[in-house]
Design an enzyme around this catalytic site. Sequence first.
Site, PDB file in Angstrom:
ATOM      1  N   HIS A  72      31.318   2.691 -55.726  1.00 51.86           N
ATOM      2  CA  HIS A  72      32.737   2.649 -55.318  1.00 51.86           C
ATOM      3  C   HIS A  72      32.951   2.127 -53.907  1.00 51.86           C
ATOM      4  CE1 HIS A  72      33.113   6.371 -52.759  1.00 51.86           C
ATOM      5  NE2 HIS A  72      32.004   6.678 -53.380  1.00 51.86           N
ATOM      6  N   SER A 115      26.154   3.588 -53.644  1.00 53.31           N
ATOM      7  CA  SER A 115      27.272   4.059 -54.465  1.00 53.31           C
ATOM      8  C   SER A 115      28.153   2.867 -54.836  1.00 53.31           C
ATOM      9  CB  SER A 115      28.111   5.001 -53.589  1.00 53.31           C
ATOM     10  OG  SER A 115      28.449   6.175 -54.242  1.00 53.31           O
ATOM     11  N   THR A 150      23.389  11.018 -71.170  1.00 54.45           N
ATOM     12  CA  THR A 150      23.860   9.829 -71.892  1.00 54.45           C
ATOM     13  C   THR A 150      24.275   8.744 -70.916  1.00 54.45           C
ATOM     14  OG1 THR A 150      24.586  11.201 -73.720  1.00 54.45           O
ATOM     15  CG2 THR A 150      25.613   9.032 -73.554  1.00 54.45           C
ATOM     16  N   GLN A 159      26.561   1.918 -47.156  1.00 59.99           N
ATOM     17  CA  GLN A 159      27.583   1.161 -46.413  1.00 59.99           C
ATOM     18  C   GLN A 159      27.172  -0.284 -46.144  1.00 59.99           C
ATOM     19  OE1 GLN A 159      30.638   2.022 -45.812  1.00 59.99           O
ATOM     20  NE2 GLN A 159      30.588   4.221 -46.187  1.00 59.99           N
ATOM     21  N   THR A 175      25.132  10.111 -53.064  1.00 64.17           N
ATOM     22  CA  THR A 175      24.703  11.496 -52.826  1.00 64.17           C
ATOM     23  C   THR A 175      23.593  11.875 -53.805  1.00 64.17           C
ATOM     24  OG1 THR A 175      26.892  12.089 -52.017  1.00 64.17           O
ATOM     25  CG2 THR A 175      25.515  13.900 -52.806  1.00 64.17           C
ATOM     26  N   CYS A 184      34.474  12.680 -46.037  1.00 59.59           N
ATOM     27  CA  CYS A 184      34.060  14.050 -46.384  1.00 59.59           C
ATOM     28  C   CYS A 184      34.100  14.989 -45.181  1.00 59.59           C
ATOM     29  CB  CYS A 184      32.701  14.069 -47.068  1.00 59.59           C
ATOM     30  SG  CYS A 184      31.418  13.250 -46.158  1.00 59.59           S
TER      31      CYS A 184
HETATM   32  N1  C6P Z   1      30.800   8.003 -47.213  1.00 54.86           N
HETATM   33  C1  C6P Z   1      32.855   7.922 -45.902  1.00 54.86           C
HETATM   34  O1  C6P Z   1      34.084   8.062 -45.788  1.00 54.86           O
HETATM   35  P1  C6P Z   1      29.165   9.234 -52.407  1.00 54.86           P
HETATM   36  O2  C6P Z   1      30.203  10.177 -51.906  1.00 54.86           O
HETATM   37  O3  C6P Z   1      28.019   9.980 -53.014  1.00 54.86           O
HETATM   38  O4  C6P Z   1      29.697   8.156 -53.252  1.00 54.86           O
HETATM   39  O5  C6P Z   1      28.568   8.498 -51.114  1.00 54.86           O
HETATM   40  C2  C6P Z   1      27.947   9.263 -50.143  1.00 54.86           C
HETATM   41  C3  C6P Z   1      27.568   8.450 -48.952  1.00 54.86           C
HETATM   42  C4  C6P Z   1      26.232   8.290 -48.662  1.00 54.86           C
HETATM   43  N2  C6P Z   1      25.837   7.562 -47.610  1.00 54.86           N
HETATM   44  C5  C6P Z   1      26.714   6.966 -46.801  1.00 54.86           C
HETATM   45  C6  C6P Z   1      26.211   6.156 -45.657  1.00 54.86           C
HETATM   46  C7  C6P Z   1      28.083   7.087 -47.044  1.00 54.86           C
HETATM   47  O6  C6P Z   1      28.947   6.477 -46.239  1.00 54.86           O
HETATM   48  C8  C6P Z   1      28.532   7.872 -48.121  1.00 54.86           C
HETATM   49  C9  C6P Z   1      29.991   8.082 -48.359  1.00 54.86           C
HETATM   50  C10 C6P Z   1      32.225   8.147 -47.273  1.00 54.86           C
HETATM   51  O7  C6P Z   1      32.149   7.567 -44.973  1.00 54.86           O
HETATM   52  C11 C6P Z   1      32.680   9.449 -47.854  1.00 54.86           C
HETATM   53  S1  C6P Z   1      32.095  10.835 -46.937  1.00 54.86           S
END
Ligand code: C6P
Length: 390
Positions: free
Chosen positions: A206, A204, A242, A184, A75, A330
Amino acid sequence: MEKPRIYLDNNATTVVAPEVKEAMLPFLTELYGNPSSLHRYGAETRVHIAEAYDHIYRLIEARDEDSIIINSCGTEGNNTVLQGVYHTLIRNGNKREIITTNIEHPSINTCLTHLAELGVEVKYLPVNKDGYLELETLAAAISDKTALVSVMWANNETGVINPIEEIAALCHKKGVLFHTDATQAMAKLPVSVKSRNIDFLTYSGHKFHAPKGVGALYIKAGIKLPPLLYGGEQMGGLRGGTHNMPGIAALGAACKIAVSGIQIELTHVKALRDRFETDILESIPDVIINGKGAPRTPNTCNIIFKGVEGEAVLWDLNEEGIAASTGSACASGDERASYVLSAMKLPPELTHSAIRFSLSRYTTAQEIERALDVIRKTVRRLRSISTSYK
Ligand code: C6P
């Protein structure tokens, strides 16, 4: 007694890999110095940044002269690119437009809604019924006023892959900046910036076995982007704050293991996902697998069981210890139809029945067998009480 748990929601987030946890631990314990500090505590942590960066650069085949900003998440990266291009090329330049698709993640489309209020012309291109952007559609849309094209590498709900190399080459040829949200795709597919046609790439940690709170933004050498977070000189002045040392070490380790991880995804994970789909198609009638006709990430299966609400299936699965989702995490409180599936021309009565199963390299064949058993029973039970299923 609680049933054994099966986690099939890896597109929402993934478990931290043991190698990643190990790489982080020293920075949560003895190596707590601020890497910008001149004393020994700082120097002790500082030396580890380069090693992590090495793996992060290598995974996407970036060059030394390119910039990679380690930030907090996809994000943040997406906002940095869109808002940065607005400030450099639109507010202070002679361009007016950003082109994207109608299946992007909210971190793209809600940011663009905000930029549209500031006067940016935003063009949302349609995808085809298989869920990807066709080159001809993009070629016809780019014009002299276009500052940036932003197209996700792979969709989070369906796993459908856009033809990113071709899209990037087209943008390069037309002299338009190109950004891809690779959140993804990372570690599930080979993701590379070697062609030099991609100007910005975001992701991202995670989503591929690093913890939450760390991500990255790649910026091709020679391209200027203002920071989203003004502050100190960290990240070459491109992101103040930081250094997140546990996060940096974790991302480095996740990128390191992703090299072998991609092979596991393309073989083991894909084989399990394909078997899962084949079994469902053979044993349950009236099923649609969304995006099946398109190239997809190897771990994702977006499936419609006609005549049953996706939420109801999820509820039953959850009772049996199985975690999946109706779409993106989300949007899980949102009752509206998935805009991704609607963009693929599926009617609301079908989109409400969709479920996303997403596997990882830790998913086992036994888990898939048990999940299939539960899914078959659940769909049978819900259809037997459904008024809309005949
Ligand atoms: N999609 C899903 O369940 P963050 O939340 O910032 O770590 O990642 C955001 C994000 C951005 N681009 C894509 C293509 C994503 O899939 C995601 C996160 C999760 O599909 C949470 S909404």
